[in-house]
Design an enzyme around this catalytic site. Structure first.
Site, short mmCIF file in Angstrom:
data_model
loop_
_atom_site.label_atom_id
_atom_site.label_comp_id
_atom_site.label_asym_id
_atom_site.label_seq_id
_atom_site.Cartn_x
_atom_site.Cartn_y
_atom_site.Cartn_z
N HIS A 161 -19.44 74.57 2.36
CA HIS A 161 -19.75 73.25 1.79
C HIS A 161 -20.76 72.48 2.65
CE1 HIS A 161 -18.08 69.82 -0.93
NE2 HIS A 161 -19.35 69.60 -0.61
N ARG A 165 -19.19 71.97 -7.55
CA ARG A 165 -17.80 71.90 -7.10
C ARG A 165 -17.11 73.23 -7.43
NH1 ARG A 165 -19.03 68.48 -4.15
NH2 ARG A 165 -18.40 66.29 -4.08
P1 NDP Z 1 -25.98 62.82 -10.85
O1 NDP Z 1 -24.91 61.98 -11.45
O2 NDP Z 1 -27.22 62.17 -10.36
O3 NDP Z 1 -26.42 63.95 -11.90
C1 NDP Z 1 -25.50 64.65 -12.65
C2 NDP Z 1 -26.27 65.54 -13.64
O4 NDP Z 1 -25.31 66.38 -14.32
C3 NDP Z 1 -26.98 64.73 -14.73
O5 NDP Z 1 -28.22 65.33 -15.05
C4 NDP Z 1 -26.02 64.81 -15.91
O6 NDP Z 1 -26.61 64.73 -17.18
C5 NDP Z 1 -25.46 66.22 -15.72
N1 NDP Z 1 -24.17 66.34 -16.40
C6 NDP Z 1 -23.02 65.67 -16.16
N2 NDP Z 1 -22.06 66.03 -17.04
C7 NDP Z 1 -22.62 66.96 -17.85
C8 NDP Z 1 -22.14 67.70 -18.95
N3 NDP Z 1 -20.90 67.55 -19.43
N4 NDP Z 1 -23.00 68.56 -19.56
C9 NDP Z 1 -24.27 68.70 -19.12
N5 NDP Z 1 -24.80 68.02 -18.07
C10 NDP Z 1 -23.97 67.17 -17.44
O7 NDP Z 1 -25.26 63.64 -9.68
P2 NDP Z 1 -25.94 64.22 -8.35
O8 NDP Z 1 -27.13 65.00 -8.75
O9 NDP Z 1 -26.10 63.15 -7.32
O10 NDP Z 1 -24.78 65.19 -7.83
C11 NDP Z 1 -24.30 66.24 -8.64
C12 NDP Z 1 -23.14 66.92 -7.96
O11 NDP Z 1 -23.58 67.72 -6.87
C13 NDP Z 1 -22.11 65.98 -7.31
O12 NDP Z 1 -21.24 65.43 -8.28
C14 NDP Z 1 -21.39 66.92 -6.38
O13 NDP Z 1 -20.33 67.56 -7.08
C15 NDP Z 1 -22.45 67.96 -6.02
N6 NDP Z 1 -22.88 67.83 -4.62
C16 NDP Z 1 -22.62 68.89 -3.78
C17 NDP Z 1 -23.00 68.83 -2.45
C18 NDP Z 1 -22.81 70.02 -1.55
O14 NDP Z 1 -23.03 69.90 -0.33
N7 NDP Z 1 -22.44 71.18 -2.06
C19 NDP Z 1 -23.64 67.62 -1.89
C20 NDP Z 1 -23.91 66.58 -2.88
C21 NDP Z 1 -23.51 66.70 -4.18
P3 NDP Z 1 -27.34 63.37 -17.68
O15 NDP Z 1 -28.67 63.40 -16.96
O16 NDP Z 1 -27.46 63.55 -19.14
O17 NDP Z 1 -26.46 62.23 -17.25
#
Ligand code: NDP
Length: 314
Positions: free
Chosen positions: A277, A229
């Site tokens: 995006h 993001r």
């Molecule tokens: P998930 O919820 O499956 O994964 C999120 C990951 O981020 C997890 O590994 C989580 O850790 C980690 N995480 C979250 N908070 C923290 C933190 N404070 N410190 C360290 N690690 C953290 O999400 P997705 O993979 O499905 O999607 C991720 C993001 O990708 C979406 O929220 C969106 O913003 C973005 N996105 C962008 C798109 C684009 O076209 N540009 C399309 C789709 C998504 P843990 O494993 O420990 O929970």
């Protein structure tokens, strides 16, 4: 009981979503797009499907019991002031989306690895200047977030021969991937990686995480690929890091304000690649079926896929 679709009407997205959702859940009464407060049937709506709709529409449904996002990222939905307390929210989990994202990650990493932006600039100056080309296995790529998007992408980078590190909130182990967890390991993670791919969700903990301090921890001449993001990045800090040569290049797919305004200095920055995006766009054809399946789980009282922990923000 009824399901309402909330989407961006100005883009005619309902024409795409409504027939597909109808086909995927023929037994549901489907309303939309965007039934207003007091509209016929609004009081019967207990489930909404939110496909990138603007904020402020959720107050139309007094009996809302489940919200299904048609997007993987739910930061905008969780920030909607009309989001009712306590109602479960699920984000989209579609393997197709993860595959698309891993393709985008591989594209950008390979382009930077093979110096595509530099050779494009040299071509513009009719300059013939070959540079040494390291092997993929000599480069380490760091992936921020090893969730649905990040883990698939990390595995694809491994298959392409890169060394891969990953950073998560909770400790995790994945074969072949060097893993780091939590704020205390963030700086050492960054220090290992010549390229950083951001696939974190936007939460109160991750907003502004990619700032001057983070860029200073990355090896000199490292690159950043932001597909998470826009608000993960402190843009003035990024521009300073690029201008000083501390960072070599930034690929930016997401921005705090989208579309990125024409007056933004990022457009013309020689060390910035911009995409609108598009790293992984929800495909209504595959996701309508998955959304219908999650709504069926909700109706049956079964555990939901992609249930968001609202307190944590993802
Ligand atoms: P998930 O919820 O499956 O994964 C999120 C990951 O981020 C997890 O590994 C989580 O850790 C980690 N995480 C979250 N908070 C923290 C933190 N404070 N410190 C360290 N690690 C953290 O999400 P997705 O993979 O499905 O999607 C991720 C993001 O990708 C979406 O929220 C969106 O913003 C973005 N996105 C962008 C798109 C684009 O076209 N540009 C399309 C789709 C998504 P843990 O494993 O420990 O929970």
């Amino acid at each position: 009981m009824a399901v309402a679709l909330l989407c961006r009407v100005e883009r005619n997205e309902a024409d795409l979503w409504l027939p597909l959702l109808k086909e995927a859940m023929p037994h549901e009464r489907l309303l939309g797009p965007n039934p207003a407060d007091g509209a016929e049937g609004a009081a019967e709506v207990d489930v909404v499907v939110v496909a990138g709709a603007p904020p402020g529409l959720l107050c139309a449904f007094p009996n809302l019991a489940f919200i299904q996002s048609a997007w993987a990222g739910v930061d905008a939905l969780l920030a909607d002031p009309t989001l009712p307390d306590g109602v479960p929210v699920a984000r989209l989990i579609d393997p197709e989306l993860g595959r698309n994202m891993s393709e985008a990650v591989l594209t950008h990493v390979l382009a930077l690895h093979r110096r595509a932006p530099l050779y494009r600039q040299q071509q513009a100056a009719s300059m013939w200047r070959p540079w040494p080309q390291p092997m993929a296995h000599e480069r380490r790529v760091g992936v921020l977030g090893l969730g649905e998007m990040g883990l698939r992408s990390a595995r694809r980078l491994l298959e392409a021969g890169f060394q891969v590190s990953g950073w998560t909130r909770t400790r995790a182990e994945h074969p072949g991937i060097e893993t780091f967890a939590g704020p205390e390991e963030f700086q050492s993670f960054l220090g290992r990686c010549e390229m950083i791919v951001n696939l974190l969700p936007l939460t109160s903990e991750t907003r502004g995480l990619l700032n001057a301090r983070a860029f200073a921890a990355m090896p000199h001449g490292a690159s950043l690929i932001n597909l998470g993001r826009g608000a993960h990045i402190v843009v003035p800090d990024l521009v300073e890091a690029l201008d000083s040569g501390r960072l070599a290049h930034a690929v930016l797919d997401v921005f705090e304000q989208e579309p990125l305004p024409p007056e933004s200095s990022l457009w013309a920055h020689p060390a910035v690649t911009i995409t609108p995006h598009v790293a992984a766009i929800t495909n209504p054809r595959t996701s309508a079926k998955l959304i219908a399946a999650n709504i069926a789980r909700f109706r049956a009282g079964q555990p939901l896929e992609g249930l968001v922990e609202r307190g944590i923000g993802y």
